[in-house]
Motif scaffolding. Structure first.
Motif, PDB file in Angstrom:
ATOM      1  N   GLU A  72       0.833  -1.209   0.000  1.00 28.51           N
ATOM      2  CA  GLU A  72       0.000   0.000   0.000  1.00 28.51           C
ATOM      3  C   GLU A  72       0.867   1.258   0.000  1.00 28.51           C
ATOM      4  O   GLU A  72       0.564   2.234  -0.686  1.00 28.51           O
ATOM      5  N   GLU A  73       1.967   1.219   0.758  1.00 29.85           N
ATOM      6  CA  GLU A  73       2.899   2.344   0.794  1.00 29.85           C
ATOM      7  C   GLU A  73       3.529   2.558  -0.583  1.00 29.85           C
ATOM      8  O   GLU A  73       3.621   3.686  -1.072  1.00 29.85           O
ATOM      9  N   LEU A  74       3.936   1.460  -1.219  1.00 28.70           N
ATOM     10  CA  LEU A  74       4.499   1.530  -2.570  1.00 28.70           C
ATOM     11  C   LEU A  74       3.502   2.176  -3.529  1.00 28.70           C
ATOM     12  O   LEU A  74       3.823   3.138  -4.226  1.00 28.70           O
ATOM     13  N   VAL A  75       2.285   1.651  -3.554  1.00 26.17           N
ATOM     14  CA  VAL A  75       1.266   2.127  -4.492  1.00 26.17           C
ATOM     15  C   VAL A  75       0.981   3.621  -4.288  1.00 26.17           C
ATOM     16  O   VAL A  75       0.797   4.360  -5.262  1.00 26.17           O
ATOM     17  N   SER A  76       0.998   4.071  -3.045  1.00 24.74           N
ATOM     18  CA  SER A  76       0.709   5.480  -2.769  1.00 24.74           C
ATOM     19  C   SER A  76       1.780   6.414  -3.333  1.00 24.74           C
ATOM     20  O   SER A  76       1.533   7.605  -3.510  1.00 24.74           O
ATOM     21  N   GLN A  77       2.959   5.883  -3.634  1.00 26.44           N
ATOM     22  CA  GLN A  77       4.062   6.705  -4.140  1.00 26.44           C
ATOM     23  C   GLN A  77       4.226   6.671  -5.653  1.00 26.44           C
ATOM     24  O   GLN A  77       4.998   7.444  -6.217  1.00 26.44           O
TER      25      GLN A  77
END
Length: 92
Positions: free
Chosen positions: A55-60
């Protein structure tokens, strides 16, 4: 599926094997992955539930690039080579 603000090479993902690259807004390579279908695999990041790290990856993600390959085996080899060369943060 994929948010409109994310830039995608050629404005679309092919339904073919290949390797995809996620970049942030500062053009830092975040992740390298392989797919039997670039369209389905990349799209799955934006439609399915994931753990906190993903989720952190996708948000970036600000930009998605890809390289099509003739076969999945070639995608596997290319992915491994790109990960070794660039060591993206989200590739463990």
């Amino acid at each position: 599926m994929i948010p409109k603000e994310i830039k995608i090479r050629n404005d679309e993902l092919p339904d073919n094997p290949g390797v995809y690259f996620y970049y942030n807004a500062k053009e830092v390579l975040l992740y390298v992955g392989k797919a039997t279908s670039l369209k389905r695999r990349v799209g799955s990041y934006f439609t399915k539930a994931h753990d906190r790290r993903i989720e952190e990856l996708v948000s970036q993600i600000a930009r998605i690039d890809y390289i099509e390959t003739p076969t999945v085996i070639e995608a596997l080899v290319l992915e491994a080579n790109k990960i070794k060369a660039h060591k993206p943060k989200y590739n463990i």
